[in-house]
Design a protein around this motif. Structure first.
Motif, PDB file in Angstrom:
ATOM      1  N   GLN A 155       0.812  -1.213   0.000  1.00 53.01           N
ATOM      2  CA  GLN A 155       0.000   0.000   0.000  1.00 53.01           C
ATOM      3  C   GLN A 155       0.848   1.267   0.000  1.00 53.01           C
ATOM      4  OE1 GLN A 155      -3.275   0.039  -0.337  1.00 53.01           O
ATOM      5  NE2 GLN A 155      -3.526  -2.173  -0.211  1.00 53.01           N
ATOM      6  N   CYS A 156       2.050   1.197   0.570  1.00 52.62           N
ATOM      7  CA  CYS A 156       2.885   2.397   0.745  1.00 52.62           C
ATOM      8  C   CYS A 156       4.237   2.245   0.058  1.00 52.62           C
ATOM      9  CB  CYS A 156       3.080   2.694   2.228  1.00 52.62           C
ATOM     10  SG  CYS A 156       1.561   3.036   3.122  1.00 52.62           S
ATOM     11  N   SER A 157       4.218   1.777  -1.165  1.00 54.13           N
ATOM     12  CA  SER A 157       5.465   1.641  -1.925  1.00 54.13           C
ATOM     13  C   SER A 157       6.162   2.990  -2.053  1.00 54.13           C
ATOM     14  CB  SER A 157       5.157   1.086  -3.320  1.00 54.13           C
ATOM     15  OG  SER A 157       6.277   1.196  -4.174  1.00 54.13           O
ATOM     16  N   LEU A 158       7.493   2.948  -2.040  1.00 52.72           N
ATOM     17  CA  LEU A 158       8.286   4.176  -2.149  1.00 52.72           C
ATOM     18  C   LEU A 158       8.814   4.424  -3.560  1.00 52.72           C
ATOM     19  CD1 LEU A 158      10.392   3.887   1.137  1.00 52.72           C
ATOM     20  CD2 LEU A 158       8.225   5.088   0.777  1.00 52.72           C
ATOM     21  N   ALA A 159       8.272   3.725  -4.534  1.00 55.22           N
ATOM     22  CA  ALA A 159       8.776   3.859  -5.902  1.00 55.22           C
ATOM     23  C   ALA A 159       8.695   5.293  -6.415  1.00 55.22           C
ATOM     24  CB  ALA A 159       7.999   2.925  -6.827  1.00 55.22           C
ATOM     25  N   PHE A 160       7.721   6.059  -5.932  1.00 53.63           N
ATOM     26  CA  PHE A 160       7.522   7.429  -6.425  1.00 53.63           C
ATOM     27  C   PHE A 160       8.636   8.384  -6.006  1.00 53.63           C
ATOM     28  CE2 PHE A 160       5.644   7.411  -2.233  1.00 53.63           C
ATOM     29  CZ  PHE A 160       5.993   8.648  -1.713  1.00 53.63           C
ATOM     30  N   LEU A 161       9.439   8.009  -4.997  1.00 57.78           N
ATOM     31  CA  LEU A 161      10.496   8.910  -4.546  1.00 57.78           C
ATOM     32  C   LEU A 161      11.537   9.180  -5.629  1.00 57.78           C
ATOM     33  CD1 LEU A 161      11.149   7.713  -0.875  1.00 57.78           C
ATOM     34  CD2 LEU A 161       9.910   9.741  -1.648  1.00 57.78           C
ATOM     35  N   GLN A 162      11.729   8.232  -6.531  1.00 57.84           N
ATOM     36  CA  GLN A 162      12.681   8.420  -7.630  1.00 57.84           C
ATOM     37  C   GLN A 162      12.277   9.620  -8.481  1.00 57.84           C
ATOM     38  OE1 GLN A 162      15.512   6.234  -8.950  1.00 57.84           O
ATOM     39  NE2 GLN A 162      15.799   8.187  -9.989  1.00 57.84           N
TER      40      GLN A 162
ATOM     41  N   PHE B  97       8.389  -1.152  10.351  1.00 59.59           N
ATOM     42  CA  PHE B  97       7.844  -0.333   9.266  1.00 59.59           C
ATOM     43  C   PHE B  97       8.770   0.770   8.770  1.00 59.59           C
ATOM     44  CE2 PHE B  97       4.109  -1.869  11.700  1.00 59.59           C
ATOM     45  CZ  PHE B  97       3.551  -2.663  10.713  1.00 59.59           C
ATOM     46  N   GLY B  98       9.958   0.902   9.336  1.00 57.82           N
ATOM     47  CA  GLY B  98      10.840   1.979   8.923  1.00 57.82           C
ATOM     48  C   GLY B  98      10.304   3.325   9.382  1.00 57.82           C
ATOM     49  N   ARG B  99      10.903   4.383   8.880  1.00 58.71           N
ATOM     50  CA  ARG B  99      10.475   5.723   9.283  1.00 58.71           C
ATOM     51  C   ARG B  99       9.186   6.121   8.566  1.00 58.71           C
ATOM     52  NH1 ARG B  99      14.994   9.685   8.005  1.00 58.71           N
ATOM     53  NH2 ARG B  99      15.334   8.305   6.240  1.00 58.71           N
ATOM     54  N   PRO B 100       8.363   6.947   9.216  1.00 54.52           N
ATOM     55  CA  PRO B 100       7.118   7.399   8.570  1.00 54.52           C
ATOM     56  C   PRO B 100       7.393   8.100   7.246  1.00 54.52           C
ATOM     57  CG  PRO B 100       7.097   7.954  10.902  1.00 54.52           C
ATOM     58  CD  PRO B 100       8.489   7.471  10.585  1.00 54.52           C
TER      59      PRO B 100
ATOM     60  N   GLY C  26      -2.269  11.524   0.472  1.00 58.32           N
ATOM     61  CA  GLY C  26      -3.114  10.443   0.972  1.00 58.32           C
ATOM     62  C   GLY C  26      -2.283   9.292   1.526  1.00 58.32           C
ATOM     63  N   LEU C  27      -1.182   8.972   0.851  1.00 59.03           N
ATOM     64  CA  LEU C  27      -0.293   7.914   1.327  1.00 59.03           C
ATOM     65  C   LEU C  27       0.318   8.259   2.679  1.00 59.03           C
ATOM     66  CD1 LEU C  27       1.783   6.685  -1.766  1.00 59.03           C
ATOM     67  CD2 LEU C  27       0.039   5.441  -0.493  1.00 59.03           C
ATOM     68  N   VAL C  28       0.710   9.528   2.831  1.00 66.97           N
ATOM     69  CA  VAL C  28       1.311   9.980   4.089  1.00 66.97           C
ATOM     70  C   VAL C  28       0.353   9.733   5.246  1.00 66.97           C
ATOM     71  CG1 VAL C  28       1.964  12.052   5.388  1.00 66.97           C
ATOM     72  CG2 VAL C  28       2.892  11.657   3.098  1.00 66.97           C
TER      73      VAL C  28
ATOM     74  N   ASP D  39      -0.294   5.913   5.819  1.00 62.64           N
ATOM     75  CA  ASP D  39       0.874   5.341   6.488  1.00 62.64           C
ATOM     76  C   ASP D  39       0.769   5.531   8.002  1.00 62.64           C
ATOM     77  OD1 ASP D  39       3.643   4.400   6.857  1.00 62.64           O
ATOM     78  OD2 ASP D  39       4.145   6.507   7.098  1.00 62.64           O
ATOM     79  N   LEU D  40       0.436   6.744   8.434  1.00 63.95           N
ATOM     80  CA  LEU D  40       0.344   7.026   9.867  1.00 63.95           C
ATOM     81  C   LEU D  40      -0.801   6.264  10.524  1.00 63.95           C
ATOM     82  CD1 LEU D  40       1.036  10.870   9.950  1.00 63.95           C
ATOM     83  CD2 LEU D  40       2.585   9.023  10.595  1.00 63.95           C
ATOM     84  N   LEU D  41      -1.953   6.201   9.856  1.00 64.66           N
ATOM     85  CA  LEU D  41      -3.091   5.472  10.414  1.00 64.66           C
ATOM     86  C   LEU D  41      -2.799   3.980  10.503  1.00 64.66           C
ATOM     87  CD1 LEU D  41      -6.067   7.265   8.620  1.00 64.66           C
ATOM     88  CD2 LEU D  41      -5.513   7.336  11.062  1.00 64.66           C
TER      89      LEU D  41
END
Length: 227
Positions: free
Chosen positions: A148-155, A201-204, A174-176, A179-181
């Motif tokens: 649900q919270c893939s980090l692929a978009f950071l690239q 879960f790593g860092r928020p 929305g992902l942010v 992730d917190l919820l």
């Protein structure tokens, strides 16, 4: 932290004089762990509370590319102290407090010749699922969170933040919040402390955006992003 998720010392920081016990490598960040370290974790010498997950796609300092790049694989690192990446097992007065069972990367690292440490970077590294038991109740939550919270978009953000569309900005916001919820639900259900949360879960996500210059604000119980 000086640079996001810095794991190894740069070639430019090397010294031809041999180890001077200056502590620079420890202060720059705890090492990424390899399969050679698995027994230390299983035996409790390196408890989960001392570990932090760097998720695949998270922006980290990559010395082979001389800059910040998305992590190519998931990494498990020794966590930092306070708001720094200084290894939690490093004492400025006495040095390494786990020297006899220090991680594989620490044994390999020679700052005056970084060829060997560079050769093992992101190779044969541990991830969460290789550390956890298959029947651990938190495994399904980790897998769902990754999906649900893939980090692929950071690239894309790293390459050109200004080109991000309004709809993509809304999706990331929305992902942010998701992730917190999601984290909050699991933390409450399993009574996790902060150190355990950072392993599972790593860092928020909102923290991972900050090095890109993306700020946050609160509005009606949600986080908004300041682009």
């Amino acid at each position: 932290m000086a640079q996001p998720g810095k794991t190894y010392m740069d070639d430019t920081e090397a010294s031809a004089e041999g180890c001077r016990r200056c502590g620079s490598c420890c202060e720059e960040g705890g090492p990424a762990l390899h399969f050679e370290d698995l027994d230390k974790i299983k035996s409790g010498k390196l408890p989960k509370s001392s570990l932090i997950t760097i998720r695949k796609g998270e922006l980290v300092h990559n010395p082979t590319k001389q800059g910040v790049w998305p992590a190519g694989v998931e990494l498990i690192k020794l966590r930092g102290t306070g708001n720094t990446w200084c290894c939690c097992y490093y004492n400025r007065d006495t040095g390494c407090t786990i020297y006899d069972f220090r991680p594989h990367a620490c044994r390999v690292l020679t700052c005056w010749d970084t060829a060997e440490i560079m050769a093992i970077m992101e190779k044969n590294t541990l991830d969460r699922l290789s550390i956890m038991e298959e029947d651990d109740e938190l495994v399904p939550y980790i897998k769902e969170h990754e999906q649900q919270c893939s980090l692929a978009f950071l690239q894309n953000l790293l390459e050109d933040k200004s080109a991000v569309s309004a709809s993509e900005k809304k999706r990331i916001e929305g992902l942010v919040n998701f992730d917190l919820l999601f984290r909050d639900g699991v933390v409450r259900q399993y009574h996790l402390n902060l150190e355990e949360e950072l392993f599972y879960f790593g860092r928020p996500l909102f923290q991972l955006l900050q090095p890109l210059g993306i700020g946050i604000h609160q509005h009606k119980g949600r986080l908004g992003l300041d682009w």
